[in-house]
Design a protein around this motif. Structure first.
Motif, short mmCIF file in Angstrom:
data_model
loop_
_atom_site.label_atom_id
_atom_site.label_comp_id
_atom_site.label_asym_id
_atom_site.label_seq_id
_atom_site.Cartn_x
_atom_site.Cartn_y
_atom_site.Cartn_z
N LYS A 1 -15.31 1.07 1.74
CA LYS A 1 -14.04 0.36 1.75
C LYS A 1 -12.94 1.33 1.33
O LYS A 1 -12.86 1.76 0.18
N TRP A 2 -12.11 1.72 2.30
CA TRP A 2 -11.05 2.71 2.07
C TRP A 2 -9.78 1.95 1.70
O TRP A 2 -8.98 1.59 2.55
N ASP A 3 -9.59 1.71 0.43
CA ASP A 3 -8.49 0.89 -0.06
C ASP A 3 -7.24 1.75 -0.23
O ASP A 3 -7.17 2.61 -1.11
N ASP B 1 -12.77 2.13 7.54
CA ASP B 1 -13.97 1.81 6.75
C ASP B 1 -15.24 2.28 7.48
O ASP B 1 -16.16 2.82 6.86
N LYS C 1 -4.41 0.92 -1.29
CA LYS C 1 -3.63 0.57 -2.48
C LYS C 1 -4.28 1.15 -3.74
O LYS C 1 -3.65 1.88 -4.50
N GLU C 2 -5.56 0.82 -3.95
CA GLU C 2 -6.27 1.31 -5.14
C GLU C 2 -6.63 2.79 -5.02
O GLU C 2 -6.65 3.52 -6.00
N GLN D 1 -7.92 -0.96 8.99
CA GLN D 1 -8.91 -1.04 7.92
C GLN D 1 -10.34 -1.00 8.45
O GLN D 1 -11.20 -0.28 7.94
N GLU E 1 0.82 -1.22 0.00
CA GLU E 1 0.00 0.00 0.00
C GLU E 1 0.85 1.27 0.00
O GLU E 1 0.31 2.38 0.08
#
Length: 427
Positions: free
Chosen positions: A329-331, A323, A333-334, A319, A266
């Protein structure tokens, strides 16, 4: 059933109780009416001429006092001048009108359009749209007046009056307004929603605005996800501040910059924004300086160091909490995040009321985007990548609010213009 029966009996209660006789009564209609009148008749008919007569609905006036020959129809809010009152041959109270016609003196047809009650008040309300201002509480004869008042602004009320038309309040120095166009609570978010819908409803904009005291919000495409770039760092800032406030971490704690901090999945690309060395230097950096670097310079390496050590490479505890706070969903990485989710994270930072607020109020990006033209304190976090340009801010107006503006293929000036339009309403 009892109410229906009572209603059906009214005509019998009101009917004249005459004694049959072969001789004509020498009593006047008024004398006979006084003998038969009771609570029911008093409730049904007037016993005196009203001061300001008006009609509930259109009604006929008659050429004769016995109400047999229709003259014409009178509509509500028409000028009615009553010159007298008589009891006709059917023992029904009748008003005599100035044009020589007659109308039944019934409370079901006519009402006295006056102010029933009036009292002093000391209230602050908010104006809704489409209000009208009158020279007095609304009764027949009241006139609409011009006013400088505008919708969605706060006004001071000094008097309250009740009429047949409803409840009216006097605006200090302006006139009278129906309570139907007054809001007890701040209603400016309605105006913000109209602004966003009418001016900024474009697919490349994702905008969310929320007043912190009222918790009212407005938005356009606010749940549309975009690549958030450095806005995702809000989660790292929040989580680090929380560890400090929980006593698990100190501002003075030192974290070593090793190569691993830039290599977990991440991690941000170290070659991006920031002033700390792009390659690991094995030096120790204290937590406070790292937080400042993230908040003020959007430093990628500082974010990675905090993410690696404090957030445990964004483990499950991190996470789950982020969230829940963000509502999605607090990603990390993306980094595909919505404007509303970013606003939710900024709101969580606002309630922490920690040093991060101070750091976000003095950044390298205060001369552009949201903070550029706004004269009060602005705590904000920007994000830039590819065609995406974003800014999320707490605006410390008299009533603080959060504005989150995500854009795709737009300019910094576009963000400034949106922020300025919102501030013009909420300042």
């Amino acid at each position: 059933m009892k109410q229906l029966l009572a209603f059906m009996l009214i005509p019998f209660c009101l009917a004249p109780l005459l004694l049959y006789s072969s001789e004509k009564s020498e009593w006047s209609n008024e004398m006979q009416y006084s003998l038969i009148s009771n609570v029911a008749t008093d409730a049904f008919y007037f016993d005196k001429i009203p001061n300001n007569p008006n009609l509930y609905h259109s009604a006929s006036s008659y050429k004769d006092s016995n109400l047999t020959a229709v003259s014409h129809t009178i509509k509500p809010n028409s000028k009615i001048t009553i010159t007298g009152m008589i009891i006709n041959d059917n023992l029904i109270p009748v008003f005599v009108l100035s044009d020589g016609t007659y109308i039944e003196a019934s409370h079901q047809i006519i009402y006295d359009d006056i102010v029933y009650s009036q009292e002093k008040v000391d209230l602050d309300y908010w104006l809704e749209e489409d209000f009208k201002v009158y020279n007095q509480p609304l009764v027949y004869g009241s006139k609409e007046v011009k006013s400088s008042l505008t919708s969605y602004t706060q006004i001071h009320l000094t008097e309250k009056a009740v009429t047949e038309q409803g409840v009216y309040y006097k605006v200090s120095g302006k006139g009278w307004i129906s309570e139907d166009y007054l809001s007890v609570t701040d209603n400016r978010m309605k105006k913000i929603q109209n602004l966003l819908t009418q001016k900024y409803n474009q697919p490349n904009y994702s905008i969310f605005v929320k007043q912190l005291n009222t918790q009212k919000s407005a938005g356009i495409n606010e749940n549309t996800k975009m690549y958030a770039a450095s806005v995702a760092k809000l989660a790292t800032l929040y989580y680090t501040q929380e560890q400090i406030q929980d006593g698990k971490l100190k501002f003075t704690d030192k974290l070593k910059y090793i190569s691993e901090v830039n290599n977990f999945k991440e991690a941000y690309n170290p070659s991006g924004s920031g002033k700390i060395s792009k390659t690991a230097d094995n030096k120790e950096y204290n937590v406070e300086n790292l937080l400042k670097a993230v908040a003020q310079n959007s430093d990628n390496v500082a974010t990675n160091i905090l993410g690696y050590y404090v957030a445990e490479q964004y483990d499950k505890d991190f996470q789950d909490e982020i969230d829940a706070l963000s509502g999605m969903k607090w990603d990390m990485k993306e980094r595909n995040i919505s404007a509303e989710a970013a606003a939710n994270m900024m709101e969580a930072i606002y309630y922490q009321d920690g040093k991060i607020i101070e750091y976000l109020s003095s950044t390298d990006y205060d001369d552009s985007r949201i903070a550029k033209d706004i004269s009060v304190q602005v705590s904000h976090k920007i994000g830039d990548a590819y065609d995406y340009k974003h800014d999320v801010a707490i605006i410390y107006a008299e009533e603080p609010y959060i504005v989150s503006i995500f854009t795709d293929k737009a300019s910094y000036d576009d963000i400034t213009r949106i922020a300025d339009d919102i501030y013009a309403v909420l300042k």
